[in-house]
Structures are given as structure tokens and as C-alpha cells.
Design an enzyme around this catalytic site. Structure first.
Site, PDB file in Angstrom:
ATOM      1  N   TYR A 138      -4.973   5.513  -4.683  1.00 33.41           N
ATOM      2  CA  TYR A 138      -3.555   5.742  -4.409  1.00 33.41           C
ATOM      3  C   TYR A 138      -3.249   7.236  -4.347  1.00 33.41           C
ATOM      4  O   TYR A 138      -2.607   7.728  -3.420  1.00 33.41           O
ATOM      5  CB  TYR A 138      -2.718   5.064  -5.483  1.00 33.41           C
ATOM      6  CG  TYR A 138      -1.223   5.196  -5.292  1.00 33.41           C
ATOM      7  CD1 TYR A 138      -0.548   4.432  -4.355  1.00 33.41           C
ATOM      8  CD2 TYR A 138      -0.485   6.086  -6.076  1.00 33.41           C
ATOM      9  CE1 TYR A 138       0.824   4.538  -4.187  1.00 33.41           C
ATOM     10  CE2 TYR A 138       0.889   6.209  -5.922  1.00 33.41           C
ATOM     11  CZ  TYR A 138       1.541   5.423  -4.976  1.00 33.41           C
ATOM     12  OH  TYR A 138       2.896   5.550  -4.818  1.00 33.41           O
TER      13      TYR A 138
ATOM     14  N   SER B 103       4.717  10.870  -2.955  1.00 31.04           N
ATOM     15  CA  SER B 103       4.703  10.566  -4.386  1.00 31.04           C
ATOM     16  C   SER B 103       4.338  11.811  -5.174  1.00 31.04           C
ATOM     17  O   SER B 103       3.626  12.700  -4.682  1.00 31.04           O
ATOM     18  CB  SER B 103       3.682   9.467  -4.693  1.00 31.04           C
ATOM     19  OG  SER B 103       3.516   9.308  -6.086  1.00 31.04           O
TER      20      SER B 103
END
Length: 707
Positions: A597, A584
């Protein structure tokens, strides 16, 4: 026989539907296709791509406007089980038969094939096959040429001609083995002329011709002849106490067979792929176990197969492994010590077969590795350029086993002389057919496992891989979603190209089972894409320890577990490979409400670099793709993530797509397909000297630039 009465058969399947056939009445070509599909549906009658069927009808010559006889016959490279009109060749019968005047003998057989093209009636039809003259000279409206196990067992028996004469009382003719071609067509005609009233012809070591005045009578005649052959063999088999000389060793338990097959397949795939990437297939069918565990295995296996359709797909003979069924598959050195000399010996034997029988104009020697590998006690492996070809090779070798068993029951089995076999395998016309094959796609022969591929990014990656020729293994923790995706892919790419496996990436046993299933299905793996993931967006105050653990379990621990299981298979194959981690933009860019995250994604990114450094010596490339804001069909937006990110940015959930697009340099919305394209770039061959790298697919976020 009245086709409203269903005949009874024990050894073949009677599938004719009189009502359906009645709807096709008057269209002989449609009835030919219907009959062909029924025959092709029974593997006891013929295999995929094997055999051919025909009918003769009356058409209008577009030049003269007069009626003319036209033969419709399965074209080159087709399959009767899936035959459609587009797979038929349509030719003028009178022109085909007039080619007899041009025929110059056996030494000039191949030149006749080009002349078939001058006999084509329907210019849109399939190219004629080498078997075209075998149908043209027979004076029957409907003809079947099949390779039934029971018929070939008789045809390949030492005294098959005498058995045929005795069994059928002269109603079936006999023509000795000869390579298909124009001369064989003339010999079939001669057999019919000299034996009026026969209902079929047995071709020595090859197969069966049968015929009829209608599609139904032809179909019924074919079934009745094969049934009689099979009944005769069954009766003789019942008289025998031992099949294949009796059992030499018992089959291992089912679970053990599957474990051994999964553990050994990647080793075998590596050896079989020494010249080009191969895909595998495994079967422990009862017919296989009965043969490989028998006393006669070492006598019969080296003899090779008899029917050309068999050995063209299986090579002339298999490799028989001298492994005990309980071989320790964790001892890699011992496995290689057994496999390396076995493969070297096979390759030398095949090269000797080629050099001994080659002609001055023979095509160059092909891959010297085995197609069929027999592991006594465990099962049979087959390897070829794609899954379908590997599976079909297994089906053909099972047919060959059935032929050997039947021939041994009624007499003794004989195989084709090696020179005859070579002349078929290295026939210039076969070589020309191979040369006409489409160019392989970039990922042909490669196998990709993608985690979390029941939907979203993972599904898009799997689709891209399949479109580019790979066999794909879809995995997901959501069984319903996985099954739905599996059915979708099977419809789009065919069942041979896709396999599904439930996979919980946080469970090492689940990962090992998925990789085992992959090895049994395809022989191993080349591309592992770690895509499975979740997202949790909360402030540090709201973020619980359970949230933190869940993120690290699925994203980091999951990537570690699946990569570890994948590396074990990749190393067995010794072919290199790719691990691609879907990470990501958040691994590089700090933002609010993202502690867990973002930290997990950063750990994933660094794990990529660590494995790239460790696995380079194995030619295993490990790379990262960094998406950002992939909203379409993504599970990442479930569970409150969208709400959390919208809250962090002070906007509504509906405003998120445009918000993300506007903050990029390219003002772009990112789709799952964009991530899939990046994965293909990494695995497709153009970047095969790149590892430890990151490709950002985020529309351009300057803060995420690596340099």
C-alpha cells in the site's frame, strides 16, 4: 362539458383529475396552481419558464377592510410547471387598470413596470412580470397565456391571421406581433371588446391567450384550441410528401452518433467558453434529426426563431457545422481548421447584428458565441452557463423546429424581423433581470468527475463540488452504491447537476466510456479527482504477489488510466483544468505491515509530480491531497485493513480512531468532508497558479511534512 367525462385529445395531454380538483374547490388560487402545473407538464403547450397563467379572486383590502378584486398571476422568472403560491404575484385589479391614466405611450413602456409594484396586494408575493397587464385588462376570471408549438406554427405562418380566421370561424381573435407590455395589454382588451364571444386570441409570431370562468373551463378551453391547431397542422402535414423539403442525408447509426457527439463536444465547449465557462447538452431526438438532415436546413436555420421565449434562450439563430457525419475526430488539427473559421464567422455575424440594431441606451453586447450548434447527421449541441439552461435551450429549439415544420406545412414560415428580435434580446428590462441574478458560485460552469464517489471520501468530494456549483459525475465500480448516491444527489442538487457512470479504473475502455458519457452529458470535464482505491495491510511475509498487483492496478494504474482519459478531453477544450489525486500520508511515512500500500501510494504521489511537469503547458494543474485515517463511511476499512493496522499498532479496532487522533499534532479525527475541503481549495480558483503540490489533511503528522 361535465368534468366527470374525460375528453379525448390526440395532440395534447388531458391531465385533469376531477377528484383532486374537488379537494381544492373554493380555493381559486390553489386551482390556478393546479391548472398551471398540469399545463407546464406538457412541453407541447409550453416550455420551462415559458407562458403565464392567472386568476382573479375577491380579497379583503387590509386598509379599508372592504372586498376588492385581486389578480394572482405568475411572477417574474417563474415556471408554471413547478409553480407554487410563492411564485405568484398578487395585485389589486382596480389599481392596475387605473395605471392607464399614467401611461404615456410605447416610448415609455418600461416605466410602467415600476408602477406595478404600487399595485401589489400581497406584500410577500413574487415580483410582477412584464406580462402582468396582458392579464389585467382581460375581463375573465381565469386566463392562460402559453406558447404551444401548434399555435405558434399558425401565428408564425405568412398568412397566419387568415388561417386563424378560417380555422376558428371568428372564435379566436388576432393581434399582430408586439413586444409584451402595457400597450399590448390594451390591445388585447380592444380585441375582446371588438369581438364579443371570442374564446381566445392568437398573438402573431408569439403565442396564445385563452380563458374561462373557472379553472377547469379555462384548462379545457386551452386544450381544445391547441388541439384544433394541432389537428389542422397534422392534416396538412399528411397531405405533404416531404417534410422540410425532404431528406438531404440520412442520420448516422445511433452508436456512431453518440461516439461523434462525445468526441466533438469538448472541442465545441472550448470554443463556446471563450468568454465564460459553458456547460453543454446533446440530443439526437427525432425532431432534431428530421430538421438537421433536411433539404431546408440551410434556408430555415438562418431565419431564426419567431417566439421571443425561444430566441431569448437559443440566440437568434444557430451555428450549422459543415462537418461530414463520419468526420475523423482523432485529427485535432482538422477539427480546429473547421471549427475556428466557423466560430469566427458566427461571432462576427452576431456582432454585426448587435451593431446594426443597437440603440444609444442598449446594454453592452453579450457573449457572441452560439448557444445552439447543429451537426447534420449527428444531432444538436447546446451550451449555456449551467446544465439546466443548456437543456432548456435544447427543448426550446425543438419547439422552434416544431413551429417551423408546422408553419411550412400550412403556409410558409416567417421569423421575427431582426430589429424586433434585438429589441427583445437587449430589452433594458431583460438586462435588469440578468443583473439581478445571484452571483455565480465558485465552481459554476465547471464539470467534475470523481472516481470511487459512490461513498466515503469520493462522495464527500462530489458533494462539496456540487454545493459550490459544479456539475458532478459520480463514478464507482459498485453499481448499487453508485445508483444510490446518484439518486441522493439528484434529490439534493437536481438531476441536471449530476450524472452517474460505472467505472472500473483498471480498465482503459471503462474509463474512456465514462469520459465519453461525461462529454455527452455536460460537454466535457474540468476537474478529475482520482479517489478510487483499496487498502491491504500485511507483513512482508503475508503479503502475496496478488495483493501487490491489486494495489498497483487500482491505485497506480487506475490513476494513470483515468488521468490519461481526462487529459485527452481537457486538451480538446484548451481551457486548462485540474487533476487532483487522493493519495495518503503513507506515501511519505514508512510504517509496519504496509509494503504494498505504501509503495503504491508513493508511486501515486510521484505520478502527480510527473504529470504536473508535463501538463503545465496545457494549463492543467496536477496536485495531491494526502489524507490519513479517514474512517467514517470509507471502504478503505473493509477487507481486513482495520484489523491489519490495529494489529500493527498493538491495539483493538475500536481503539483506532482515537489512536490516530492522538498521534496528530492537532489531536483531530479526520472526516471525509476535510478531504473534500482541500480538493475545493485546489480547484476553486484561489490556487489556480499552483501545480505539483501536496496538501496534507492528516491532523498534523510531523513525519509527513514535506519540508
Amino acid at each position: 362539458m361535465n368534468d366527470t367525462i374525460t375528453p379525448a385529445f390526440q395532440h395534447v395531454s388531458y391531465l385533469w383529475d376531477a377528484d383532486k380538483a374537488a379537494q381544492l374547490e373554493g380555493d381559486e388560487v390553489a386551482l390556478l396552481i393546479y391548472r398551471s402545473n398540469l399545463l407546464g407538464a406538457d412541453l407541447r403547450l409550453t416550455n420551462y419558464g415559458g407562458g403565464n397563467t392567472s386568476c382573479k379572486t375577491t380579497g379583503i383590502d387590509p386598509v379599508s377592510g372592504k372586498s376588492t378584486e385581486v389578480m394572482w398571476v405568475k411572477g417574474s422568472g417563474g415556471d408554471i410547471g413547478t409553480l407554487k403560491k410563492s411564485g405568484l404575484a398578487a395585485l389589486y385589479v382596480d389599481r392596475l387598470r387605473s395605471l392607464r391614466q399614467r401611461y404615456r405611450g410605447l416610448q415609455h413602456e418600461d416605466e410602467m413596470v415600476e408602477l406595478f409594484n404600487h399595485c401589489i396586494y400581497d406584500l410577500n408575493s413574487k415580483a410582477p412580470s412584464i406580462d402582468t397587464p396582458l392579464h389585467a385588462f382581460l375581463p375573465y376570471k381565469h386566463i392562460d397565456h402559453l406558447h404551444p408549438d401548434a399555435a405558434i406554427a399558425i401565428a408564425a405562418a405568412k398568412d397566419g391571421k387568415a388561417i386563424t380566421e378560417s380555422l376558428f370561424g371568428g372564435r379566436i381573435g388576432w393581434v399582430d406581433w408586439q413586444r409584451p407590455g402595457f400597450d399590448l395589454g390594451l390591445r388585447l382588451k380592444k380585441c375582446v371588446d371588438e369581438n364579443p364571444g371570442i374564446v381566445g386570441i392568437m398573438l402573431g409570431s408569439h403565442g396564445l391567450f385563452t380563458w374561462g370562468d373557472t379553472a377547469y373551463s379555462c384548462y379545457l378551453n386551452t386544450l381544445e384550441v391547441v388541439e384544433q391547431c394541432a389537428s389542422y397542422i397534422a392534416g396538412k402535414s399528411a397531405e405533404q410528401k416531404l417534410v422540410f423539403g425532404g431528406q438531404k442525408l440520412p442520420a448516422a447509426e445511433k452508436e456512431h452518433r453518440l461516439r461523434q457527439a462525445a468526441a466533438l463536444a469538448p472541442y465545441l465547449r472550448g470554443y463556446c467558453s471563450s468568454q465564460q465557462p459553458m456547460v453543454g447538452h446533446f440530443t439526437d431526438a427525432p425532431e432534431v434529426l428530421g430538421f438537421i438532415n433536411s433539404q431546408d436546413l440551410n434556408r430555415l436555420a438562418p431565419m431564426g426563431t419567431s417566439c421571443p421565449d425561444h430566441f431569448l434562450r437559443t440566440k437568434i439563430s444557430p451555428l450549422v457545422l459543415e462537418f461530414p457525419p463520419d468526420q475523423d475526430m482523432h485529427d485535432a488539427a482538422a477539427i480546429h481548421a473547421l471549427l475556428q473559421p466557423a466560430f469566427e464567422s458566427y461571432r462576427l455575424q452576431y456582432a454585426d447584428y448587435y451593431n446594426t440594431h443597437r440603440h444609444p441606451d442598449s446594454p453592452a453586447i453579450r457573449d457572441t458565441n452560439p448557444v445552439v450548434i447543429l451537426y447534420p447527421g449527428i444531432g444538436m449541441f447546446t451550451f449555456s452557463k449551467d446544465k439546466q439552461t443548456a437543456r432548456v435551450a435544447a427543448e426550446f429549439y425543438i419547439n422552434a423546429i416544431n413551429v417551423m415544420r408546422g408553419a411550412e406545412a400550412i403556409s410558409s414560415y416567417t421569423s421575427l424581423p431582426r430589429q424586433e428580435a434585438f429589441d427583445i434580446e437587449y430589452w433594458l428590462l431583460e438586462e435588469a433581470k440578468l443583473q439581478r441574478m445571484p452571483k455565480p458560485k465558485p465552481l459554476s460552469g465547471r464539470i467534475a468527475l470523481i472516481t470511487g464517489s459512490g461513498g466515503g471520501i469520493g462522495k464527500a468530494i462530489a458533494r462539496k463540488m456540487a454545493e459550490q456549483g459544479a456539475c458532478v459525475v459520480l463514478t464507482d465500480v459498485n453499481e448499487a452504491r453508485l445508483n444510490e448516491a446518484g439518486e441522493e444527489f439528484a434529490l439534493q442538487f437536481g438531476r441536471d447537476a449530476v450524472h452517474t457512470a460505472l467505472l472500473n479504473v483498471t480498465d482503459d475502455q471503462s474509463a474512456a466510456a465514462a469520459l465519453d458519457a461525461t462529454a455527452r452529458a455536460f460537454g466535457g470535464v474540468d476537474i478529475v479527482v482520482n479517489n478510487a482505491g483499496i487498502s491491504i495491510s500485511k507483513s512482508i511475509a503475508e503479503h502475496s504477489l496478488q495483493d501487490w498487483d491489486k494495489l498497483f492496478d487500482i491505485l497506480v494504474k487506475g490513476q494513470f488510466i483515468v488521468s490519461k482519459a481526462g487529459v485527452e478531453v481537457l486538451r480538446k477544450q484548451a481551457m486548462g483544468g485540474d487533476i487532483i489525486n487522493i493519495v495518503s500520508k503513507n506515501a511519505l511515512v514508512a510504517g509496519p505491515n504496509n509494503a504494498g500500500y505504501g509503495s503504491a501510494k508513493a508511486a501515486q504521489a510521484h505520478l502527480t509530480r510527473l504529470l504536473a511537469a508535463e501538463l503545465g503547458g496545457d494549463r492543467i494543474r496536477v496536485n495531491t491531497v494526502n489524507p490519513d485515517a479517514v474512517i467514517s463511511d470509507s471502504n478503505i476499512w473493509a477487507g481486513g485493513w482495520a484489523e491489519g493496522r490495529a494489529k500493527a499498532y498493538g491495539i483493538t479496532v475500536d481503539e483506532l480512531p482515537q489512536y490516530y487522533a492522538k498521534r496528530t499534532l492537532l489531536n483531530a479525527i479526520i472526516l471525509p468532508e476535510d478531504i473534500a475541503n482541500a480538493c475545493f481549495v485546489l480547484a476553486g480558483g484561489m490556487l489556480n497558479k499552483s501545480t505539483g503540490n501536496t496538501i496534507n489533511v492528516d491532523g498534523g503528522v510531523a513525519a509527513a511534512f514535506l519540508r
